[in-house]
Design an enzyme around this catalytic site. Structure first.
Site, PDB file in Angstrom:
ATOM      1  N   GLU A  38      32.270  -4.595  38.463  1.00  0.00           N
ATOM      2  CA  GLU A  38      32.643  -3.192  38.375  1.00  0.00           C
ATOM      3  C   GLU A  38      31.443  -2.455  37.792  1.00  0.00           C
ATOM      4  OE1 GLU A  38      36.099  -2.193  35.983  1.00  0.00           O
ATOM      5  OE2 GLU A  38      35.732  -0.057  36.334  1.00  0.00           O
ATOM      6  N   ARG A 265      35.649 -18.266  31.428  1.00  0.00           N
ATOM      7  CA  ARG A 265      34.622 -17.290  31.052  1.00  0.00           C
ATOM      8  C   ARG A 265      33.582 -17.953  30.181  1.00  0.00           C
ATOM      9  NH1 ARG A 265      36.412 -12.018  31.621  1.00  0.00           N
ATOM     10  NH2 ARG A 265      34.828 -10.958  30.422  1.00  0.00           N
ATOM     11  N   LYS A 275      31.824  -5.568  28.410  1.00  0.00           N
ATOM     12  CA  LYS A 275      31.075  -4.341  28.691  1.00  0.00           C
ATOM     13  C   LYS A 275      31.570  -3.178  27.836  1.00  0.00           C
ATOM     14  CE  LYS A 275      31.533  -5.019  33.138  1.00  0.00           C
ATOM     15  NZ  LYS A 275      31.665  -4.707  34.564  1.00  0.00           N
TER      16      LYS A 275
HETATM   17  P1  ATP Z   1      33.803  -7.288  30.987  1.00  0.00           P
HETATM   18  O1  ATP Z   1      35.104  -7.629  30.358  1.00  0.00           O
HETATM   19  O2  ATP Z   1      32.632  -7.751  30.222  1.00  0.00           O
HETATM   20  O3  ATP Z   1      33.695  -5.875  31.387  1.00  0.00           O
HETATM   21  P2  ATP Z   1      34.606  -7.911  33.579  1.00  0.00           P
HETATM   22  O4  ATP Z   1      35.253  -9.180  33.952  1.00  0.00           O
HETATM   23  O5  ATP Z   1      35.450  -6.705  33.478  1.00  0.00           O
HETATM   24  O6  ATP Z   1      33.758  -8.156  32.296  1.00  0.00           O
HETATM   25  P3  ATP Z   1      33.410  -7.396  36.082  1.00  0.00           P
HETATM   26  O7  ATP Z   1      32.312  -6.470  36.405  1.00  0.00           O
HETATM   27  O8  ATP Z   1      34.761  -7.080  36.557  1.00  0.00           O
HETATM   28  O9  ATP Z   1      33.407  -7.581  34.530  1.00  0.00           O
HETATM   29  O10 ATP Z   1      33.013  -8.877  36.492  1.00  0.00           O
HETATM   30  C1  ATP Z   1      32.364  -9.278  37.654  1.00  0.00           C
HETATM   31  C2  ATP Z   1      32.563 -10.755  37.791  1.00  0.00           C
HETATM   32  O11 ATP Z   1      31.954 -11.440  36.709  1.00  0.00           O
HETATM   33  C3  ATP Z   1      34.032 -11.118  37.778  1.00  0.00           C
HETATM   34  O12 ATP Z   1      34.260 -12.071  38.790  1.00  0.00           O
HETATM   35  C4  ATP Z   1      34.242 -11.685  36.419  1.00  0.00           C
HETATM   36  O13 ATP Z   1      35.275 -12.633  36.440  1.00  0.00           O
HETATM   37  C5  ATP Z   1      32.881 -12.308  36.101  1.00  0.00           C
HETATM   38  N1  ATP Z   1      32.663 -12.363  34.658  1.00  0.00           N
HETATM   39  C6  ATP Z   1      32.753 -11.352  33.781  1.00  0.00           C
HETATM   40  N2  ATP Z   1      32.560 -11.785  32.523  1.00  0.00           N
HETATM   41  C7  ATP Z   1      32.326 -13.113  32.610  1.00  0.00           C
HETATM   42  C8  ATP Z   1      32.054 -14.147  31.654  1.00  0.00           C
HETATM   43  N3  ATP Z   1      31.981 -13.901  30.349  1.00  0.00           N
HETATM   44  N4  ATP Z   1      31.876 -15.401  32.113  1.00  0.00           N
HETATM   45  C9  ATP Z   1      31.953 -15.664  33.420  1.00  0.00           C
HETATM   46  N5  ATP Z   1      32.197 -14.757  34.364  1.00  0.00           N
HETATM   47  C10 ATP Z   1      32.385 -13.486  33.977  1.00  0.00           C
HETATM   48 MG    MG Z   2      36.473  -5.404  34.433  1.00  0.00          MG
END
Ligand code: ATP
Ligand code: MG
Length: 560
Positions: A38, A265, A275
């Site tokens: 995102e 994760r 983020k």
């Molecule tokens: P955040 O909570 O940090 O905003 P998010 O999951 O909302 O992370 P996205 O941009 O939606 O962030 O994530 C893109 C991809 O990266 C998704 O498939 C998510 O599952 C993966 N991802 C995000 N954080 C991690 C992490 N700490 N370890 C492994 N994969 C991750």
């Molecule tokens: Mg997200």
């Protein structure tokens, strides 16, 4: 073998799933993966793991990998984030097949939503989100149905079109899937598909006032793009039933049904990985932007001097697991040192200088001594370092009185000056407050490194680095440490994670003295300040400033 049987300790269960599918349901050219960020912030090292997994499978199975921006929350997203994400993925060394946007599918998603309404599987609910969420209840007790749940198809269609045509205000109503208010899976209790958001979208501008939710957009985007395997983190495991439900309700072609599977994760000690929280640090000016060298962002790591190969090697070592755990930050440091040892140009820099005079070295003499740029790799060549009677050494490298464990310079004891001669400490000069301001020594003229003489091969216990007082460059050094002082800064939900910030995570050292060759240093190179650590050029405007990437050895444990 079923998916869950394949969770051997070091076995990559996702790889096993793909291989099983290749043997049964999928042909080689049907494999397609995606990385779906995102664009609401910069990528962090957790994303690097997901990138490594998805793009890594792309490489392993020679399959395309899409970069898909999951841009369904216009209030939080921006072009700046999109550009930074693309830049970071390229820097990590990967390239995507198609650049896709969930927002490109808004028309299709809308059409499918009308389709669900027509099938009696979606309805407009006039209640606010809080009421809706209260009615969902708890998993063990059925939720309460909305009073609007049984609206007829025509009413729903009419209201949904009005939602789209900007007839209502945000919060007036939402579109919900009509599934099962007593499902033990809370995500199946009539989840929201659309909400009204009155905010310009960075791509679709003001075309839309209704935006699909994550659940309604994600699987459908996978489906549209012919993604075979949609890998995401464990928190989405409970969404999988809904993911499958939505797809089963739009499926009407001979298309691949995407398969969502979940992995743990990445969590790292002494930092945070969200983020939203990273944005909080940026906005409250606790750090110098998203790419502050202390941030766990890819851009921060790049600025700090961590090479992409170290990040990839770290992801490789962490592996793909089914259970969450916290990885020790020291593992990333280890990977960084391992890569930089082979890559870094060596330089001598004295961070906390004290003067050293060689009593028996001729006053006017100046030599250019030959030194290897990288002892690990001959192709880095050699450089010449200026040497004369008056030098600087590291204050820490001298002690007036030595003990058996001290291998550096002291009175009456010998050490080698790196790439130069063996010297012996003679006496010191102190100021009124008793601080040493100058050290006097003598040298053995026959002991020059690399000269081949018997004396040059003589072994002494210690080697120290030095700088020629007549030919050096003053530089600044930014020393970074862990951003947080506790292992799990967001572990306690009641506390503001910011209270755990390490107030000593950034220390600037002005007036470090470097050999003059440092003037040629380049932004794209990596450097080792010998006996000190690895450094990256931060700025060469007027004065050279370097960021410390990592010390040569792990000093953290002994400190805490
Ligand atoms: P955040 O909570 O940090 O905003 P998010 O999951 O909302 O992370 P996205 O941009 O939606 O962030 O994530 C893109 C991809 O990266 C998704 O498939 C998510 O599952 C993966 N991802 C995000 N954080 C991690 C992490 N700490 N370890 C492994 N994969 C991750
Ligand atoms: Mg997200």
């Amino acid at each position: 073998m079923s998916e869950n049987d394949s969770l051997g300790k070091n076995e990559n269960f996702l790889e096993q799933i793909i291989k099983d599918d290749l043997g049964n349901s999928h042909s080689q050219n049907q494999l397609r993966f995606r990385f779906p960020p995102e664009p609401n912030g910069y990528l962090h090292i957790g994303h690097a793991k997901s990138i490594y997994i998805n793009f890594g499978f792309g490489q392993q199975f020679s399959s395309p990998v899409n970069l898909r921006f999951d841009d369904t929350n216009p209030e939080k997203e921006s072009i700046e984030y999109i550009n930074s994400i693309k830049n970071d993925i390229r820097w990590l060394g990967y390239s995507w097949d198609k650049e896709c946007y969930a927002s490109d599918y808004f028309d299709q998603l809308y059409e499918w939503a009308e389709g669900l309404i027509k099938k009696g599987k979606a309805y407009v609910d006039d209640q606010n989100q809080e009421t809706i969420s209260d009615q969902r209840g708890i998993p063990t007790i059925p939720g309460k149905e909305s009073p609007f749940r049984d609206r007829d198809v025509d009413t729903n269609l009419d209201l949904f079109r009005k939602m789209k045509d900007n007839y209502f205000k945000p919060g007036d109503c939402v579109l919900r899937a009509k599934i099962d208010m007593s499902s033990p899976n809370m995500h199946m209790r009539d989840p929201i598909m659309y909400r009204i958001i009155d905010h310009e979208h960075h791509r679709t501008k003001d075309n839309w006032v209704i935006y699909p939710t994550y659940d309604w957009a994600h699987g459908q985007s996978d489906y549209i793009e012919n993604i075979s395997h949609s890998f995401c983190t464990l928190e989405f495991e409970v969404h999988r039933e809904l993911y499958d439900w939505f797809i089963s309700n739009i499926y009407d072609e001979k298309k691949i049904i995407p398969k969502q599977r979940e992995f743990a994760r990445l969590n790292i000690s002494y930092t945070i990985m969200s983020k939203r929280k990273l944005l909080e640090l940026v906005e409250s000016n606790e750090v110098d932007g998203w790419d502050d060298p202390r941030m766990p962002t890819i851009s921060g790591m790049r600025r700090r001097g961590i090479p992409p190969a170290a990040i990839i090697s770290f992801c490789e070592k962490v592996g793909v697991a089914k259970r969450e755990n916290i990885i020790d930050f020291a593992l990333l440091d280890y990977c960084t040192r391992e890569v930089l040892n082979k890559k870094a140009y060596r330089l001598m820099v004295v961070i906390d200088p004290v003067e050293l005079e060689i009593l028996n070295y001729p006053d006017e003499k100046n030599e250019l001594l030959k030194a290897e740029n990288n002892p690990e790799d001959e192709s880095y060549g050699h450089r010449e370092i200026s040497f004369s009677k008056n030098l600087y050494i590291e204050r820490d490298d001298f002690k007036e009185e030595f003990n058996r464990k001290y291998f550096r310079l002291s009175i009456g004891k010998e050490v080698r000056l790196k790439n130069a001669y063996i010297i012996k400490g003679e006496r010191v000069e102190k100021n009124d407050s008793g601080e040493i301001i100058k050290i006097y020594c003598t040298y053995d003229p026959k002991s020059k490194s690399g000269s081949g003489t018997e004396e040059s091969l003589r072994k002494v216990k210690g080697t120290i680095h030095w700088i020629d007082k007549n030919n050096y460059e003053k530089i600044s050094v930014n020393n970074y440490d862990r951003l947080f002082k506790v292992e799990a800064p967001d572990g306690n939900k009641d506390d503001d994670f910011k209270t755990y910030l390490n107030e000593n995570s950034f220390v600037q050292v002005k007036n470090a003295y470097a050999e003059s060759n440092i003037r040629d240093s380049k932004k794209e190179n990596y450097y080792q300040f010998q006996r000190n650590g690895y450094y990256k050029l931060e700025s060469n405007n007027k004065e050279l400033t370097f960021n410390r990437t990592v010390t040569l050895r792990d000093t953290w444990k002994s400190k805490s």
